[in-house]
Design a protein around this motif. Structure first.
Motif, PDB file in Angstrom:
ATOM      1  N   VAL A  29      -6.815   3.318   2.360  1.00 28.11           N
ATOM      2  CA  VAL A  29      -6.135   2.063   2.699  1.00 28.11           C
ATOM      3  C   VAL A  29      -6.949   1.284   3.727  1.00 28.11           C
ATOM      4  CG1 VAL A  29      -4.100   1.098   3.864  1.00 28.11           C
ATOM      5  CG2 VAL A  29      -3.824   2.841   2.102  1.00 28.11           C
ATOM      6  N   GLU A  30      -7.392   1.963   4.752  1.00 26.03           N
ATOM      7  CA  GLU A  30      -8.194   1.306   5.790  1.00 26.03           C
ATOM      8  C   GLU A  30      -9.470   0.721   5.204  1.00 26.03           C
ATOM      9  OE1 GLU A  30     -11.392   0.853   8.520  1.00 26.03           O
ATOM     10  OE2 GLU A  30     -11.256   2.628   7.244  1.00 26.03           O
ATOM     11  N   LYS A  31     -10.143   1.460   4.366  1.00 26.69           N
ATOM     12  CA  LYS A  31     -11.402   1.011   3.766  1.00 26.69           C
ATOM     13  C   LYS A  31     -11.175  -0.195   2.857  1.00 26.69           C
ATOM     14  CE  LYS A  31     -15.787   1.567   2.622  1.00 26.69           C
ATOM     15  NZ  LYS A  31     -16.879   1.409   3.557  1.00 26.69           N
ATOM     16  N   VAL A  32     -10.153  -0.136   2.021  1.00 27.30           N
ATOM     17  CA  VAL A  32      -9.869  -1.253   1.115  1.00 27.30           C
ATOM     18  C   VAL A  32      -9.596  -2.518   1.914  1.00 27.30           C
ATOM     19  CG1 VAL A  32      -8.186  -2.183  -0.508  1.00 27.30           C
ATOM     20  CG2 VAL A  32      -9.083   0.109  -0.848  1.00 27.30           C
ATOM     21  N   LEU A  33      -8.761  -2.409   2.942  1.00 28.73           N
ATOM     22  CA  LEU A  33      -8.415  -3.596   3.722  1.00 28.73           C
ATOM     23  C   LEU A  33      -9.583  -4.114   4.552  1.00 28.73           C
ATOM     24  CD1 LEU A  33      -4.825  -2.627   4.827  1.00 28.73           C
ATOM     25  CD2 LEU A  33      -5.505  -4.268   3.065  1.00 28.73           C
ATOM     26  N   ARG A  34     -10.480  -3.223   4.924  1.00 21.61           N
ATOM     27  CA  ARG A  34     -11.640  -3.660   5.712  1.00 21.61           C
ATOM     28  C   ARG A  34     -12.674  -4.364   4.837  1.00 21.61           C
ATOM     29  NH1 ARG A  34     -15.641  -0.155   7.044  1.00 21.61           N
ATOM     30  NH2 ARG A  34     -14.174   1.562   7.022  1.00 21.61           N
ATOM     31  N   VAL A  35     -12.953  -3.831   3.652  1.00 21.95           N
ATOM     32  CA  VAL A  35     -14.006  -4.417   2.813  1.00 21.95           C
ATOM     33  C   VAL A  35     -13.505  -5.530   1.916  1.00 21.95           C
ATOM     34  CG1 VAL A  35     -15.382  -2.304   2.846  1.00 21.95           C
ATOM     35  CG2 VAL A  35     -13.855  -2.748   0.910  1.00 21.95           C
ATOM     36  N   GLN A  36     -12.185  -5.531   1.608  1.00 14.60           N
ATOM     37  CA  GLN A  36     -11.650  -6.569   0.733  1.00 14.60           C
ATOM     38  C   GLN A  36     -10.284  -7.031   1.253  1.00 14.60           C
ATOM     39  OE1 GLN A  36     -11.351  -9.250  -0.779  1.00 14.60           O
ATOM     40  NE2 GLN A  36     -12.659  -8.665  -2.458  1.00 14.60           N
ATOM     41  N   PRO A  37     -10.295  -7.924   2.238  1.00 13.30           N
ATOM     42  CA  PRO A  37      -9.018  -8.409   2.764  1.00 13.30           C
ATOM     43  C   PRO A  37      -8.242  -9.262   1.759  1.00 13.30           C
ATOM     44  CG  PRO A  37     -10.847  -9.583   3.761  1.00 13.30           C
ATOM     45  CD  PRO A  37     -11.436  -8.491   2.918  1.00 13.30           C
ATOM     46  N   ASP A  38      -8.873  -9.645   0.653  1.00 11.71           N
ATOM     47  CA  ASP A  38      -8.208 -10.458  -0.357  1.00 11.71           C
ATOM     48  C   ASP A  38      -7.537  -9.637  -1.445  1.00 11.71           C
ATOM     49  OD1 ASP A  38      -8.940 -12.832   0.896  1.00 11.71           O
ATOM     50  OD2 ASP A  38     -10.871 -12.864  -0.141  1.00 11.71           O
ATOM     51  N   VAL A  39      -7.318  -8.338  -1.176  1.00 16.00           N
ATOM     52  CA  VAL A  39      -6.555  -7.545  -2.131  1.00 16.00           C
ATOM     53  C   VAL A  39      -5.158  -8.154  -2.189  1.00 16.00           C
ATOM     54  CG1 VAL A  39      -5.750  -5.804  -0.479  1.00 16.00           C
ATOM     55  CG2 VAL A  39      -6.023  -5.185  -2.861  1.00 16.00           C
ATOM     56  N   LYS A  40      -4.599  -8.242  -3.402  1.00 13.08           N
ATOM     57  CA  LYS A  40      -3.320  -8.930  -3.563  1.00 13.08           C
ATOM     58  C   LYS A  40      -2.196  -8.176  -2.864  1.00 13.08           C
ATOM     59  CE  LYS A  40      -0.414 -11.019  -7.111  1.00 13.08           C
ATOM     60  NZ  LYS A  40      -0.291 -11.234  -8.549  1.00 13.08           N
ATOM     61  N   ARG A  41      -2.007  -6.916  -3.233  1.00 17.18           N
ATOM     62  CA  ARG A  41      -0.961  -6.092  -2.632  1.00 17.18           C
ATOM     63  C   ARG A  41      -1.364  -4.630  -2.659  1.00 17.18           C
ATOM     64  NH1 ARG A  41       4.516  -8.618  -4.834  1.00 17.18           N
ATOM     65  NH2 ARG A  41       4.639 -10.246  -3.281  1.00 17.18           N
ATOM     66  N   LEU A  42      -0.949  -3.923  -1.625  1.00 21.38           N
ATOM     67  CA  LEU A  42      -1.039  -2.471  -1.610  1.00 21.38           C
ATOM     68  C   LEU A  42       0.388  -1.934  -1.583  1.00 21.38           C
ATOM     69  CD1 LEU A  42      -3.832  -1.646   0.985  1.00 21.38           C
ATOM     70  CD2 LEU A  42      -3.975  -1.530  -1.497  1.00 21.38           C
ATOM     71  N   PHE A  43       0.714  -1.128  -2.562  1.00 26.81           N
ATOM     72  CA  PHE A  43       2.015  -0.473  -2.595  1.00 26.81           C
ATOM     73  C   PHE A  43       1.807   0.943  -2.099  1.00 26.81           C
ATOM     74  CE2 PHE A  43       2.251  -3.787  -5.782  1.00 26.81           C
ATOM     75  CZ  PHE A  43       3.477  -4.367  -5.503  1.00 26.81           C
TER      76      PHE A  43
END
Length: 81
Positions: A29-43
């Motif tokens: 989760v941390e990695k996804v949000l750090r490298v791609q802040p434009d992810v639509k949603r994380l469930f």
């Protein structure tokens, strides 16, 4: 896969993460949000006895990790009924 292709692939995607309070999921989760802040949603799927317990687990285990990584989130607590 090149990292730029991964970042582009995650853009505007919704991702379901099971076991989101586990070690690997928190890092993911941390990695996804750090490298791609434009992810639509994380469930984030959290197993707990009730909604209050699930909220507490996310706050203490996931949110604290994201604060350390200096990532801010906008999300609903508790989830809509």
């Amino acid at each position: 896969m090149e990292s730029s292709r991964i970042v582009e692939f995650l853009k505007d995607k919704s991702i379901l993460i099971t076991g989101s309070t586990g070690f690997l999921a928190k890092i993911f989760v941390e990695k996804v949000l750090r490298v791609q802040p434009d992810v639509k949603r994380l469930f984030l799927l959290v197993r707990a006895a009730d909604a209050a317990s699930a909220d507490q687990r996310v706050q203490t285990e996931v949110h604290s990790l994201l604060q350390l990584a200096d990532i801010t989130l906008n999300f609903l607590f508790p989830p809509p009924q």
